[in-house]
Design an enzyme around this catalytic site. Structure first.
Site, mmCIF file in Angstrom:
data_model
loop_
_atom_site.group_PDB
_atom_site.id
_atom_site.type_symbol
_atom_site.label_atom_id
_atom_site.label_comp_id
_atom_site.label_asym_id
_atom_site.label_seq_id
_atom_site.Cartn_x
_atom_site.Cartn_y
_atom_site.Cartn_z
ATOM 1 N N GLY A 1 25.222 37.879 44.858
ATOM 2 C CA GLY A 1 24.889 38.839 43.720
ATOM 3 C C GLY A 1 26.115 38.814 42.746
ATOM 4 O O GLY A 1 26.382 38.767 41.576
ATOM 5 N N GLY B 1 34.556 31.995 52.915
ATOM 6 C CA GLY B 1 34.740 30.537 53.243
ATOM 7 C C GLY B 1 35.845 29.998 52.464
ATOM 8 O O GLY B 1 36.554 30.790 51.535
ATOM 9 N N GLU C 1 45.474 50.098 23.751
ATOM 10 C CA GLU C 1 45.346 48.619 23.502
ATOM 11 C C GLU C 1 46.785 48.245 22.940
ATOM 12 O O GLU C 1 47.218 48.611 21.790
ATOM 13 C CB GLU C 1 44.219 48.343 22.659
ATOM 14 C CG GLU C 1 44.200 46.783 22.268
ATOM 15 C CD GLU C 1 44.229 45.928 23.435
ATOM 16 O OE1 GLU C 1 43.424 45.908 24.145
ATOM 17 O OE2 GLU C 1 44.983 45.066 23.490
ATOM 18 N N ARG D 1 40.918 39.883 34.056
ATOM 19 C CA ARG D 1 40.493 39.642 35.609
ATOM 20 C C ARG D 1 40.984 38.040 35.691
ATOM 21 O O ARG D 1 41.018 37.059 35.228
ATOM 22 C CB ARG D 1 38.879 39.352 35.621
ATOM 23 C CG ARG D 1 38.034 40.760 35.228
ATOM 24 C CD ARG D 1 36.906 40.775 35.440
ATOM 25 N NE ARG D 1 36.116 40.488 36.887
ATOM 26 C CZ ARG D 1 36.344 41.358 37.853
ATOM 27 N NH1 ARG D 1 36.329 42.744 37.686
ATOM 28 N NH2 ARG D 1 35.753 40.899 38.968
ATOM 29 N N HIS E 1 9.113 42.328 8.662
ATOM 30 C CA HIS E 1 9.566 43.545 8.031
ATOM 31 C C HIS E 1 8.674 44.562 8.828
ATOM 32 O O HIS E 1 7.236 44.565 8.961
ATOM 33 C CB HIS E 1 9.274 43.454 6.657
ATOM 34 C CG HIS E 1 9.555 44.913 5.919
ATOM 35 N ND1 HIS E 1 10.649 45.017 5.483
ATOM 36 C CD2 HIS E 1 8.834 45.778 5.501
ATOM 37 C CE1 HIS E 1 10.947 46.403 5.042
ATOM 38 N NE2 HIS E 1 9.494 46.562 4.740
HETATM 39 C C1 LIG Z 1 32.613 45.889 34.599
HETATM 40 C C2 LIG Z 1 32.265 44.483 34.169
HETATM 41 C C3 LIG Z 1 31.177 44.213 33.329
HETATM 42 C C4 LIG Z 1 30.590 42.981 32.939
HETATM 43 N N1 LIG Z 1 29.601 42.828 32.028
HETATM 44 C C5 LIG Z 1 29.237 41.510 31.894
HETATM 45 C C6 LIG Z 1 28.075 41.408 30.848
HETATM 46 O O1 LIG Z 1 27.582 42.370 30.461
HETATM 47 N N2 LIG Z 1 27.859 39.987 30.766
HETATM 48 C C7 LIG Z 1 28.409 39.271 31.157
HETATM 49 O O2 LIG Z 1 27.933 37.771 30.898
HETATM 50 N N3 LIG Z 1 29.357 39.251 32.306
HETATM 51 C C8 LIG Z 1 29.794 40.292 32.540
HETATM 52 N N4 LIG Z 1 30.935 40.767 33.180
HETATM 53 C C9 LIG Z 1 31.483 39.215 33.686
HETATM 54 C C10 LIG Z 1 30.871 38.846 35.068
HETATM 55 O O3 LIG Z 1 30.524 39.831 35.888
HETATM 56 C C11 LIG Z 1 31.532 37.636 35.533
HETATM 57 O O4 LIG Z 1 31.580 36.726 34.433
HETATM 58 C C12 LIG Z 1 30.514 36.761 36.452
HETATM 59 O O5 LIG Z 1 30.268 37.816 37.597
HETATM 60 C C13 LIG Z 1 31.304 35.755 37.102
HETATM 61 O O6 LIG Z 1 30.591 34.950 37.994
HETATM 62 P P1 LIG Z 1 31.141 34.185 39.129
HETATM 63 O O7 LIG Z 1 29.871 33.640 39.875
HETATM 64 O O8 LIG Z 1 32.032 33.165 38.649
HETATM 65 O O9 LIG Z 1 31.917 35.017 40.052
HETATM 66 P P2 LIG Z 1 31.597 36.470 40.719
HETATM 67 O O10 LIG Z 1 30.408 37.253 40.080
HETATM 68 O O11 LIG Z 1 32.788 37.252 40.786
HETATM 69 O O12 LIG Z 1 31.090 36.224 42.126
HETATM 70 C C14 LIG Z 1 31.978 35.574 42.973
HETATM 71 C C15 LIG Z 1 31.372 35.860 44.542
HETATM 72 O O13 LIG Z 1 32.113 34.995 45.333
HETATM 73 C C16 LIG Z 1 32.191 35.959 46.329
HETATM 74 N N5 LIG Z 1 33.566 35.427 47.117
HETATM 75 C C17 LIG Z 1 34.925 35.100 46.603
HETATM 76 N N6 LIG Z 1 35.454 34.387 47.385
HETATM 77 C C18 LIG Z 1 34.758 34.089 48.408
HETATM 78 C C19 LIG Z 1 35.176 33.364 49.519
HETATM 79 N N7 LIG Z 1 36.349 32.907 49.883
HETATM 80 N N8 LIG Z 1 34.334 33.241 50.640
HETATM 81 C C20 LIG Z 1 33.015 33.818 50.481
HETATM 82 N N9 LIG Z 1 32.642 34.507 49.306
HETATM 83 C C21 LIG Z 1 33.472 34.462 48.380
HETATM 84 C C22 LIG Z 1 32.391 36.968 46.277
HETATM 85 O O14 LIG Z 1 32.133 38.236 47.261
HETATM 86 C C23 LIG Z 1 31.079 37.327 44.904
HETATM 87 O O15 LIG Z 1 30.213 37.627 45.481
HETATM 88 C C24 LIG Z 1 31.335 41.922 33.501
HETATM 89 C C25 LIG Z 1 32.169 41.981 34.642
HETATM 90 C C26 LIG Z 1 32.645 43.312 34.932
HETATM 91 C C27 LIG Z 1 33.847 43.308 35.706
#
Ligand SMILES: Cc1cc2nc3c(=O)[nH]c(=O)nc-3n(C[C@H](O)[C@H](O)[C@H](O)COP(=O)(O)OP(=O)(O)OC[C@H]3O[C@@H](n4cnc5c(N)ncnc54)[C@H](O)[C@@H]3O)c2cc1C
Length: 481
Positions: free
Chosen positions: A62, A137, A225, A288, A461
């Site tokens: 997720g 991992g 900001e 981030r 419209h």
């Molecule tokens: C408050 C908030 C609101 C946001 N709202 C939006 C939005 O409205 N729209 C949007 O597009 N983006 C939004 N984002 C950004 C979005 O959540 C991220 O861009 C997105 O989740 C990134 O996906 P990702 O797969 O790169 O990493 P992540 O979603 O961060 O997932 C990484 C996963 O890797 C796992 N993991 C990490 N390291 C390891 C490891 N070594 N071994 C095993 N598992 C590991 C973690 O447990 C995690 O489940 C928001 C972020 C935040 C914080």
């Protein structure tokens, strides 16, 4: 196409799963580290090619988006929206008692939404035959991932590896997260009750979304900001419009202001520029950082820039052949869930077919889900100038749009940016449903449409989309209203 995830069992480790192939035969297999949008999209998409996948995550798949990001944040914003709509019902002649917010019930709703989606994703991964491996991992050399599971260490080998370990909230000196007085968005999404006074450090997308939500549920909100506008990098006019509307509802902005370390006691005092504010909690939203410090990148030849992984944007492959990176850890691409999806698709396409399906970063919609929403695609005027492009703009306000007046949300505008005599290169919408409306302009930017071509379509419209239609007509030099 047959494929395997091969497994090697080393002393002190356990063997999980049954699909074992001889070393070197799993050329079509993928091991993914991280089950957020980048990782889970890669896993799901691989099913189109009959590839077998192991998806490693230390939590349930997720990622930030489903569990601590997009979804819960938008659920809170929607709760605030419902509260605000009911509070203003009398403006439409609908008489309702003044609403109160049952925070516990709202939190439960948020949790229910997250849980539903996380479970749904789990079911989908299972249905597509993805092996979900629970544990932390690390890369252990080319094509190998070592996982710390509850049952011991396990090594998984794959023809290709996709690193999708995501990101974490950063903070600034003096503002270490303690989960109660100084918090990140992770904590704020699970507040057990509404904080009365909040200082938000950082007026970017996440900071503004929290400001919008908190002011609408009755908190006192300060936003700090350090740059000269909120939503740095966005169209300044759109940022000012959002700021004005949030200010009207009571948010106090401190723009161009850096905060000094806080004094934390029963309350938190945030000093800045010779003044201070006293609040119950400080939410730090200053960006981030990539989760790459401890994922074994030193065991492979990938190149890293300040923690972010460099990739070939055509394929998402790193400098290490067979190792791909997608999502928030990628250097120089937007940290957005849908970017992670698209990068996952690009990586898997290359792994499965050897062909390239690069992400069109120019046409990625970027939405700030505040009230009102701010949505952008392509470049704005300032970014066009940086690229030496000669551009013109056309703009149309929501205030004359019938549908916007009907719903009582007629503040804001749509703006398109186009090259003089050339195609549309960017657009911004600030106002109701901006996050939906931007997609029409996404096509214009992605297909490099001339204003005249984009303006050829007739909008229904009365819709909010007419704002976009009117803007395109203006860009084509033949405005209507
Ligand atoms: C408050 C908030 C609101 C946001 N709202 C939006 C939005 O409205 N729209 C949007 O597009 N983006 C939004 N984002 C950004 C979005 O959540 C991220 O861009 C997105 O989740 C990134 O996906 P990702 O797969 O790169 O990493 P992540 O979603 O961060 O997932 C990484 C996963 O890797 C796992 N993991 C990490 N390291 C390891 C490891 N070594 N071994 C095993 N598992 C590991 C973690 O447990 C995690 O489940 C928001 C972020 C935040 C914080």
């Amino acid at each position: 196409m047959s494929a395997w995830v091969s497994e090697r069992v080393t002393p002190g480790t356990t063997r999980l799963g049954a699909a074992v192939s001889p070393k070197g035969r799993g050329l079509q297999d993928i091991v993914i580290v991280g089950g957020g949008p980048g990782g889970y999209a890669s896993a799901l998409y691989a099913n189109n090619f009959g590839l077998s996948v192991a998806l490693v995550d230390e939590e349930r798949p997720g990622g930030t988006c489903l569990i601590r990001g997009c979804i819960p944040a938008k659920q809170w914003l929607h709760i605030a929206q419902v509260f605000s709509t009911v509070s203003h019902a009398a403006e439409f002649g609908v008489i309702a008692d003044q609403p109160t917010l049952d925070w516990e019930a709202a939190l439960a709703r948020k949790n229910q939404t997250v849980e539903g989606l996380v479970r749904g994703l789990g079911g989908l991964l299972k249905a597509k035959g993805v092996e979900v491996v629970s544990g932390y991992g690390r890369l252990a050399g080319p094509g190998r991932v070592e996982v710390e599971t509850d049952d011991g260490r396990r090594e998984i080998e794959g023809g290709s590896v996709i690193l999708a370990s995501g990101s974490h909230a950063r903070t600034i000196p003096g503002y270490d997260f303690d989960g109660s007085s100084i918090v990140s968005s992770d904590h704020a999404l699970d507040w057990p009750r509404r904080p009365d006074r909040v200082a938000i450090i950082g007026g970017g997308v996440i900071g503004c979304e929290f400001a919008s939500f908190l002011i609408d549920v009755g908190a006192e909100v300060h936003v700090f900001e350090v740059m000269d506008q909120i939503l740095p990098g966005s169209d300044p006019e759109a940022a000012r419009q959002l700021q004005r509307q949030l200010q009207k509802r009571g948010v106090k902005f401190h723009i161009g202001v850096g905060v000094e370390p806080p004094k934390v006691g029963d309350s938190v005092v945030v000093p800045f520029a010779g003044e201070s504010v006293e609040v119950d909690v400080v939410l730090v939203s200053v960006g981030r950082g990539p989760n790459t410090a401890d994922v074994g990148l030193d065991t492979v030849a990938a190149e890293v820039d300040r923690g972010f992984v460099k990739v070939d944007p055509q394929t998402m492959q790193t400098a290490q052949s067979g190792l791909y990176a997608v999502g928030d850890i990628v250097a120089g691409t937007p940290q957005l869930a849908h970017v992670g999806f698209a990068e996952g698709i690009a990586a898997v396409t290359h792994i499965a077919t050897g062909e390239t399906r690069p992400v069109n970063y120019q046409a990625i919609p970027r939405v700030t889900y505040t009230h009102p929403e701010v949505a952008e695609v392509g470049i704005n005027e300032a970014q066009a100038a940086e690229r030496g492009l000669e551009v013109e703009t056309a703009k149309h306000a929501f205030n004359g749009i019938g549908r916007a007046i009907i719903i009582g949300e007629n503040q804001g505008f749509a703006k398109v940016v186009y090259e003089r005599g050339g195609p549309i290169v960017g657009a911004t919408v600030v106002g109701p449903q901006a996050g939906e409306l931007i997609h029409e302009l996404m096509y214009s930017v992605g297909w490099e449409a001339l204003p005249d071509e984009a303006a050829a379509f007739v909008h229904a419209h009365p819709t909010l989309s007419e704002t976009v239609g009117e803007t395109l007509l203006s860009a084509a030099g033949r405005s209507l209203h």
